[in-house]
Design a protein around this motif. Sequence first.
Motif, PDB file in Angstrom:
ATOM      1  N   ILE A 112     -21.136  -7.284  53.161  1.00  0.00           N
ATOM      2  CA  ILE A 112     -19.676  -7.332  53.212  1.00  0.00           C
ATOM      3  C   ILE A 112     -19.163  -8.715  52.814  1.00  0.00           C
ATOM      4  N   SER A 113     -19.807  -9.783  53.314  1.00  0.00           N
ATOM      5  CA  SER A 113     -19.348 -11.141  53.014  1.00  0.00           C
ATOM      6  C   SER A 113     -19.433 -11.456  51.528  1.00  0.00           C
ATOM      7  N   SER A 114     -20.523 -11.045  50.886  1.00  0.00           N
ATOM      8  CA  SER A 114     -20.738 -11.401  49.485  1.00  0.00           C
ATOM      9  C   SER A 114     -20.033 -10.467  48.511  1.00  0.00           C
ATOM     10  N   PHE A 115     -19.892  -9.195  48.873  1.00  0.00           N
ATOM     11  CA  PHE A 115     -19.464  -8.226  47.865  1.00  0.00           C
ATOM     12  C   PHE A 115     -18.178  -7.471  48.177  1.00  0.00           C
ATOM     13  N   ALA A 116     -17.665  -7.584  49.398  1.00  0.00           N
ATOM     14  CA  ALA A 116     -16.438  -6.843  49.712  1.00  0.00           C
ATOM     15  C   ALA A 116     -15.268  -7.314  48.858  1.00  0.00           C
ATOM     16  N   THR A 117     -15.159  -8.633  48.645  1.00  0.00           N
ATOM     17  CA  THR A 117     -14.027  -9.158  47.875  1.00  0.00           C
ATOM     18  C   THR A 117     -14.031  -8.635  46.446  1.00  0.00           C
ATOM     19  N   ILE A 118     -15.168  -8.755  45.760  1.00  0.00           N
ATOM     20  CA  ILE A 118     -15.222  -8.294  44.370  1.00  0.00           C
ATOM     21  C   ILE A 118     -15.170  -6.769  44.302  1.00  0.00           C
ATOM     22  N   TYR A 119     -15.641  -6.085  45.350  1.00  0.00           N
ATOM     23  CA  TYR A 119     -15.514  -4.625  45.416  1.00  0.00           C
ATOM     24  C   TYR A 119     -14.042  -4.232  45.508  1.00  0.00           C
ATOM     25  N   TYR A 120     -13.308  -4.905  46.400  1.00  0.00           N
ATOM     26  CA  TYR A 120     -11.894  -4.586  46.572  1.00  0.00           C
ATOM     27  C   TYR A 120     -11.084  -4.916  45.314  1.00  0.00           C
ATOM     28  N   THR A 121     -11.370  -6.073  44.680  1.00  0.00           N
ATOM     29  CA  THR A 121     -10.558  -6.486  43.529  1.00  0.00           C
ATOM     30  C   THR A 121     -10.935  -5.743  42.249  1.00  0.00           C
ATOM     31  N   ASP A 122     -12.237  -5.610  41.972  1.00  0.00           N
ATOM     32  CA  ASP A 122     -12.653  -5.077  40.674  1.00  0.00           C
ATOM     33  C   ASP A 122     -12.953  -3.581  40.683  1.00  0.00           C
ATOM     34  N   SER A 123     -13.470  -3.049  41.783  1.00  0.00           N
ATOM     35  CA  SER A 123     -13.793  -1.618  41.830  1.00  0.00           C
ATOM     36  C   SER A 123     -12.633  -0.774  42.339  1.00  0.00           C
ATOM     37  N   VAL A 124     -11.894  -1.311  43.315  1.00  0.00           N
ATOM     38  CA  VAL A 124     -10.813  -0.545  43.936  1.00  0.00           C
ATOM     39  C   VAL A 124      -9.449  -0.916  43.358  1.00  0.00           C
ATOM     40  N   GLY A 125      -9.306  -2.169  42.880  1.00  0.00           N
ATOM     41  CA  GLY A 125      -8.059  -2.571  42.240  1.00  0.00           C
ATOM     42  C   GLY A 125      -7.015  -3.154  43.160  1.00  0.00           C
ATOM     43  N   ILE A 126      -7.429  -3.784  44.253  1.00  0.00           N
ATOM     44  CA  ILE A 126      -6.490  -4.436  45.173  1.00  0.00           C
ATOM     45  C   ILE A 126      -6.338  -5.900  44.755  1.00  0.00           C
ATOM     46  N   ALA A 127      -5.127  -6.432  44.828  1.00  0.00           N
ATOM     47  CA  ALA A 127      -4.862  -7.811  44.406  1.00  0.00           C
ATOM     48  C   ALA A 127      -5.679  -8.803  45.223  1.00  0.00           C
ATOM     49  N   ALA A 128      -6.161  -9.861  44.559  1.00  0.00           N
ATOM     50  CA  ALA A 128      -7.026 -10.847  45.215  1.00  0.00           C
ATOM     51  C   ALA A 128      -6.330 -11.515  46.393  1.00  0.00           C
ATOM     52  N   ALA A 129      -5.043 -11.848  46.248  1.00  0.00           N
ATOM     53  CA  ALA A 129      -4.316 -12.505  47.341  1.00  0.00           C
ATOM     54  C   ALA A 129      -4.190 -11.586  48.548  1.00  0.00           C
ATOM     55  N   THR A 130      -4.013 -10.287  48.304  1.00  0.00           N
ATOM     56  CA  THR A 130      -3.927  -9.317  49.399  1.00  0.00           C
ATOM     57  C   THR A 130      -5.244  -9.266  50.169  1.00  0.00           C
ATOM     58  N   VAL A 131      -6.342  -9.298  49.429  1.00  0.00           N
ATOM     59  CA  VAL A 131      -7.662  -9.302  50.062  1.00  0.00           C
ATOM     60  C   VAL A 131      -7.851 -10.584  50.872  1.00  0.00           C
ATOM     61  N   GLY A 132      -7.481 -11.725  50.286  1.00  0.00           N
ATOM     62  CA  GLY A 132      -7.633 -12.998  50.980  1.00  0.00           C
ATOM     63  C   GLY A 132      -6.832 -13.058  52.263  1.00  0.00           C
ATOM     64  N   THR A 133      -5.606 -12.556  52.229  1.00  0.00           N
ATOM     65  CA  THR A 133      -4.762 -12.547  53.427  1.00  0.00           C
ATOM     66  C   THR A 133      -5.367 -11.665  54.511  1.00  0.00           C
ATOM     67  N   MET A 134      -5.894 -10.512  54.113  1.00  0.00           N
ATOM     68  CA  MET A 134      -6.535  -9.621  55.077  1.00  0.00           C
ATOM     69  C   MET A 134      -7.736 -10.297  55.729  1.00  0.00           C
TER      70      MET A 134
ATOM     71  N   GLY B 202      -3.290   5.635  46.223  1.00  0.00           N
ATOM     72  CA  GLY B 202      -2.185   4.726  45.962  1.00  0.00           C
ATOM     73  C   GLY B 202      -2.445   3.367  46.589  1.00  0.00           C
ATOM     74  N   ASN B 203      -1.744   2.345  46.109  1.00  0.00           N
ATOM     75  CA  ASN B 203      -2.019   0.980  46.555  1.00  0.00           C
ATOM     76  C   ASN B 203      -1.804   0.802  48.057  1.00  0.00           C
ATOM     77  N   THR B 204      -0.726   1.375  48.591  1.00  0.00           N
ATOM     78  CA  THR B 204      -0.452   1.227  50.024  1.00  0.00           C
ATOM     79  C   THR B 204      -1.561   1.853  50.860  1.00  0.00           C
ATOM     80  N   ALA B 205      -1.993   3.049  50.477  1.00  0.00           N
ATOM     81  CA  ALA B 205      -3.061   3.730  51.212  1.00  0.00           C
ATOM     82  C   ALA B 205      -4.356   2.923  51.154  1.00  0.00           C
ATOM     83  N   LYS B 206      -4.644   2.352  49.991  1.00  0.00           N
ATOM     84  CA  LYS B 206      -5.870   1.556  49.848  1.00  0.00           C
ATOM     85  C   LYS B 206      -5.822   0.307  50.728  1.00  0.00           C
ATOM     86  N   VAL B 207      -4.678  -0.353  50.752  1.00  0.00           N
ATOM     87  CA  VAL B 207      -4.555  -1.573  51.558  1.00  0.00           C
ATOM     88  C   VAL B 207      -4.676  -1.254  53.044  1.00  0.00           C
ATOM     89  N   VAL B 208      -4.026  -0.180  53.488  1.00  0.00           N
ATOM     90  CA  VAL B 208      -4.110   0.214  54.899  1.00  0.00           C
ATOM     91  C   VAL B 208      -5.548   0.548  55.272  1.00  0.00           C
TER      92      VAL B 208
END
Length: 444
Positions: free
Chosen positions: A35-57, A112-118
């Motif tokens: 999770i530490s190494s790959f969750a960020t790039i999974y969320y940004t590149d595979s799922v399409g969530i904005a990097a700043a949104t991931v960082g804030t979470m 949708g983006n909201t569902a993915k972020v939640v």
Amino acid sequence: MTLTKEQFKNQKIGTGEKLAYGVSNVGGNLVYATISSFATIYYTDSVGIAAATVGTMMILARIFDAFSDIAMGTIIDRTHKKSGQAKPWFVWSIIPLVISLILVFILPASWGNTAKVVYMYVTYIWSAVFCFTANSLSAVSMQSLMTGSKNGRMGLNASYQIFGFITIILVNMITSNVAAKIGWAKLSVVYAILATICLVITAVVCKERKHLIIEEQNEECKQRTISIKEGVSYLLKNRYVIIVLVLSILNYITIGGFNSGGVYYATYIYNNPALFGLMTLAGMLPTILLSSLIPALGKKFSKRNVLAAGYLLQGAGYLIIQFEGTVLPVMILGLVIKGAGLAAVAGLLIPMIGDVIEYEEKKSGVRLDGMMNAIATCGIKVGTGLGLAMVGWLLQFGGYIQRAEVQSASTISMIKLMVGGIPAICGFLGFLLAIKFDIERVEK
């Protein structure tokens, strides 16, 4: 079976039990390192969530973590079962932990983006704040409950760290390629099964012994409880607790930043994601090779001095990476130096918590194994969270474009900063703080 305090203080841990305890960090890191190494790039590149949104979470999750660690530490201190204080919670946490790994990596990109972020918030926080807190804190707390011997605790920690580092190397080397072939969902299931096997081995073999001390079986002692408020008060009055917390945060900012940012470094600076595995190996191999020497070095030169030297080496290694890391051989040199430093930090920081626990017990008559270890795990997770959040925020600040083959110069500068410059600053700050960790002198 009962023990005297003297017997517990001199309790030796057999090789089999040391190895079984170390295996717990294989199971833990199949979840945590993935999770530490790959969750960020999974969320940004595979799922399409904005990097700043991931960082804030990531950072919000760590704010919750600060409270969950203290709460879990209090629960451990109040637990008095036949198997001990921490072990019951270690056993309970196994199934929720491995299931949480699967939940993190089955997020549909079509939502949708909201569902993915939640979904990201709920599953990540469930995994990091609740499941991993219960598992990692109980595992770390078991060290001081299995033996009262300082050498015994360092031996347990050496096994724990070595197995953990080997797992991190393997996870970082193979995960990207395996995920590309079978997908993140199937990979998470495989890792979850392997993690379960490892954690069950630890649960079966390792035994707490502190509750077997004759004095500990006194009914009055059993019923004595410390409230969270009272426990926090003891912690805040102990300057060594604060030092441990800050040192832990600084160390894991560097680890979180490198483990998550290193994937982007290999992908967009070396143009070869597979090189992240080589980078991990270069940084971790010296740590593994030197870990067995750290207890002897700590005994000869004092744990404080070796710990301070470790932070200094980390700072120097990351400084090399910041300025010349784009040249792969120089990157490897910097990683080898920081890896040597990490051996000292990882090998001594957790065992020194045992020293702080005993120092507080002598000073105030109160022993807080769970809450003291909660400070360390809180530092680990807050530091990791800050490191991961830093990656997301710096990527956004640098103008990172998801799935782009080439990134802008500003993005490349931010990637260098998260992997080199900021970890270097943390290393040098850790050195300045570690030299004040003079608990060995005070105890004398």
